[in-house]
Write a protein that holds these residues in place. Structure first.
Motif, short mmCIF file in Angstrom:
data_model
loop_
_atom_site.label_atom_id
_atom_site.label_comp_id
_atom_site.label_asym_id
_atom_site.label_seq_id
_atom_site.Cartn_x
_atom_site.Cartn_y
_atom_site.Cartn_z
N LEU A 195 -45.99 -12.10 -15.77
CA LEU A 195 -46.62 -13.33 -16.24
C LEU A 195 -47.06 -13.06 -17.67
O LEU A 195 -47.86 -12.15 -17.93
CB LEU A 195 -47.82 -13.70 -15.37
N ALA A 196 -46.52 -13.85 -18.61
CA ALA A 196 -46.77 -13.59 -20.03
C ALA A 196 -47.29 -14.84 -20.72
O ALA A 196 -46.96 -15.97 -20.35
CB ALA A 196 -45.49 -13.11 -20.70
N MET A 197 -48.11 -14.60 -21.74
CA MET A 197 -48.65 -15.69 -22.55
C MET A 197 -48.32 -15.41 -24.01
O MET A 197 -48.53 -14.30 -24.51
CB MET A 197 -50.17 -15.80 -22.37
N SER A 198 -47.78 -16.41 -24.69
CA SER A 198 -47.44 -16.26 -26.10
C SER A 198 -48.70 -16.37 -26.95
O SER A 198 -49.79 -16.71 -26.47
CB SER A 198 -46.43 -17.33 -26.52
N GLY A 199 -48.54 -16.11 -28.25
CA GLY A 199 -49.67 -16.22 -29.15
C GLY A 199 -50.23 -17.63 -29.23
O GLY A 199 -51.39 -17.84 -29.60
N ARG A 200 -49.41 -18.64 -28.90
CA ARG A 200 -49.85 -20.03 -28.93
C ARG A 200 -50.34 -20.51 -27.56
O ARG A 200 -50.63 -21.68 -27.38
CB ARG A 200 -48.71 -20.93 -29.42
N GLY A 201 -50.38 -19.59 -26.60
CA GLY A 201 -50.92 -19.92 -25.28
C GLY A 201 -49.91 -20.48 -24.31
O GLY A 201 -50.29 -21.01 -23.26
N SER A 202 -48.62 -20.39 -24.62
CA SER A 202 -47.59 -20.89 -23.71
C SER A 202 -47.28 -19.83 -22.66
O SER A 202 -47.08 -18.66 -22.97
CB SER A 202 -46.32 -21.24 -24.49
N LEU A 203 -47.21 -20.27 -21.41
CA LEU A 203 -47.07 -19.35 -20.28
C LEU A 203 -45.62 -19.30 -19.80
O LEU A 203 -44.92 -20.31 -19.76
CB LEU A 203 -47.97 -19.80 -19.14
N SER A 204 -45.18 -18.10 -19.41
CA SER A 204 -43.86 -17.93 -18.81
C SER A 204 -43.97 -16.89 -17.70
O SER A 204 -44.83 -16.01 -17.72
CB SER A 204 -42.82 -17.49 -19.85
N ALA A 205 -43.07 -17.01 -16.72
CA ALA A 205 -43.08 -16.09 -15.58
C ALA A 205 -41.67 -15.62 -15.28
O ALA A 205 -40.70 -16.36 -15.48
CB ALA A 205 -43.68 -16.78 -14.36
N GLU A 206 -41.57 -14.39 -14.80
CA GLU A 206 -40.29 -13.86 -14.33
C GLU A 206 -40.46 -13.48 -12.87
O GLU A 206 -41.39 -12.76 -12.51
CB GLU A 206 -39.86 -12.65 -15.14
N LEU A 207 -39.56 -13.98 -12.02
CA LEU A 207 -39.63 -13.71 -10.59
C LEU A 207 -38.89 -12.42 -10.27
O LEU A 207 -38.11 -11.91 -11.07
CB LEU A 207 -39.04 -14.88 -9.81
N ASP A 208 -39.13 -11.90 -9.07
CA ASP A 208 -38.47 -10.64 -8.70
C ASP A 208 -36.98 -10.81 -8.53
O ASP A 208 -36.24 -9.83 -8.47
CB ASP A 208 -39.09 -10.05 -7.43
N SER A 209 -36.49 -12.05 -8.45
CA SER A 209 -35.04 -12.30 -8.41
C SER A 209 -34.41 -12.22 -9.79
O SER A 209 -33.20 -12.25 -9.92
CB SER A 209 -34.79 -13.69 -7.82
N GLY A 210 -35.25 -12.14 -10.83
CA GLY A 210 -34.76 -12.14 -12.20
C GLY A 210 -34.83 -13.51 -12.85
O GLY A 210 -34.59 -13.62 -14.06
N ALA A 211 -35.13 -14.56 -12.09
CA ALA A 211 -35.22 -15.91 -12.65
C ALA A 211 -36.42 -16.01 -13.58
O ALA A 211 -37.49 -15.45 -13.31
CB ALA A 211 -35.34 -16.93 -11.53
N GLU A 212 -36.25 -16.75 -14.67
CA GLU A 212 -37.31 -16.95 -15.64
C GLU A 212 -37.75 -18.40 -15.61
O GLU A 212 -36.94 -19.32 -15.53
CB GLU A 212 -36.84 -16.57 -17.05
N ILE A 213 -39.08 -18.60 -15.70
CA ILE A 213 -39.65 -19.95 -15.67
C ILE A 213 -40.55 -20.12 -16.88
O ILE A 213 -41.53 -19.36 -17.04
CB ILE A 213 -40.46 -20.20 -14.38
N GLU A 214 -40.20 -21.09 -17.74
CA GLU A 214 -41.05 -21.44 -18.87
C GLU A 214 -42.03 -22.51 -18.38
O GLU A 214 -41.66 -23.64 -18.14
CB GLU A 214 -40.20 -21.98 -20.02
N ILE A 215 -43.30 -22.13 -18.25
CA ILE A 215 -44.29 -23.05 -17.68
C ILE A 215 -44.97 -23.89 -18.75
O ILE A 215 -45.26 -25.06 -18.54
CB ILE A 215 -45.34 -22.26 -16.88
N GLY A 216 -45.21 -23.33 -19.92
CA GLY A 216 -45.82 -24.07 -21.02
C GLY A 216 -47.33 -23.90 -21.09
O GLY A 216 -47.92 -23.05 -20.44
N ARG A 217 -47.94 -24.78 -21.89
CA ARG A 217 -49.38 -24.70 -22.13
C ARG A 217 -50.14 -25.72 -21.30
O ARG A 217 -49.55 -26.61 -20.70
CB ARG A 217 -49.66 -24.92 -23.62
N GLY A 218 -51.47 -25.57 -21.31
CA GLY A 218 -52.34 -26.49 -20.59
C GLY A 218 -53.49 -25.77 -19.95
O GLY A 218 -53.62 -24.53 -20.05
N SER A 219 -54.36 -26.53 -19.30
CA SER A 219 -55.45 -25.91 -18.56
C SER A 219 -54.89 -25.20 -17.33
O SER A 219 -53.74 -25.42 -16.93
CB SER A 219 -56.47 -26.96 -18.13
N ASP A 220 -55.71 -24.38 -16.71
CA ASP A 220 -55.25 -23.65 -15.52
C ASP A 220 -54.82 -24.63 -14.43
O ASP A 220 -53.79 -24.42 -13.77
CB ASP A 220 -56.37 -22.75 -14.99
N ASP A 221 -55.58 -25.70 -14.23
CA ASP A 221 -55.24 -26.68 -13.19
C ASP A 221 -53.93 -27.39 -13.53
O ASP A 221 -53.12 -27.65 -12.63
CB ASP A 221 -56.36 -27.72 -13.05
#
Length: 263
Positions: A187-213
């Protein structure tokens, strides 16, 4: 006939005599204090007050008592009276895996040290490749990652000061992806606060910015509709971009990027 009150004896003394008496009394007091200080310094330097033992309690899972002493002792200076407790605490907290130390004197020549160790919750990736660890408080600390036997620990990465938020987000996002029978490895956060995740299958998900909710809700909507998309094409997920206002884009193995679902 009324008798006149007897004059005060000190009032009858000349002013210079009273001054001499006061000066003599002051010098006597100072002399006693100086003698007491000299005696105290002499007593404090006696061998009986040299530190002879250190009792270590608390968490010693990651380090043996001998290792802790060997790391901290060279930084302890002074005896029972002159030892700086703040510096002593810092010396013990500098030992790998020690998060917090409480140091107390025990009369006449011992120390009591109570330790709290870091409890690792995640790995922390750095740009230099010198990976660190994250404890259960979301604090980044330095220790040998090879000492950790848990292969399921997630890897977190982000700007300085973001580790606590990333750990909280991971705890909320992992149950969301659990229905996919996958686990968030990174689970990674860029310098601008954009979130991305990598699953154990190798799939990558760009989640983006926003509040936790907002981030949790966005991933929930994606997970709710993804099985339909995967079942339709019979291909595993490779990449997903959830940063679109009107839906998300996915790339399946062997299938070009396509729009899917409403986000």
């Amino acid at each position: 006939m009324a008798r006149k009150p007897a004059p005060r004896r000190d009032a009858a003394l000349p002013g210079d005599v009273r001054l001499m008496n006061a000066t003599a009394a002051l010098l006597a007091v100072l002399g006693v204090l100086a003698m007491a200080a000299v005696m105290t310094l002499w007593a404090a330097r006696q061998p009986v007050f040299l530190l002879h033992a250190i009792r270590i309690d608390g968490d010693v899972t990651r380090n043996s008592v001998a290792t802790i002493r060997a790391n901290a002792m060279p930084h302890l200076a002074g005896n029972f009276f002159s030892l700086d407790l703040r510096r002593a605490r810092e010396a013990f907290e500098a030992v790998p895996w020690v998060r917090h130390a409480v140091v107390q004197r025990i009369w006449p020549n011992r120390l009591s040290v109570r330790l709290e160790e870091h409890r690792v919750a995640a790995l922390w990736a750095t740009d230099s490749g010198d990976d660190k660890l994250v404890n259960t408080f979301g604090e980044v600390f330095e220790a040998n990652p090879g000492d950790v036997d848990d292969d399921t620990l997630p890897t977190l990465a982000g700007p300085e000061g973001s580790s606590a938020r990333l750990l909280v987000l991971y705890a909320r996002l992992q149950p969301v992806v659990a229905p996919l029978e996958q686990r968030i490895e990174t689970l990674a956060m860029s310098g601008r606060g954009s979130l991305s995740a990598e699953l154990d299958s190798g799939a990558e998900i760009e989640i983006g910015r926003g509040s936790d909710d907002e981030i949790v809700a966005r991933l929930q909507r994606f997970v709710a509709t993804l099985p339909q998309v995967v079942a339709q094409h019979q291909r595993p997920l490779v990449h997903a971009d959830l940063r679109h206002n009107d839906g998300y884009a996915v790339r399946l193995k062997g299938v070009s990027t396509s729009g899917a679902g409403r986000n």
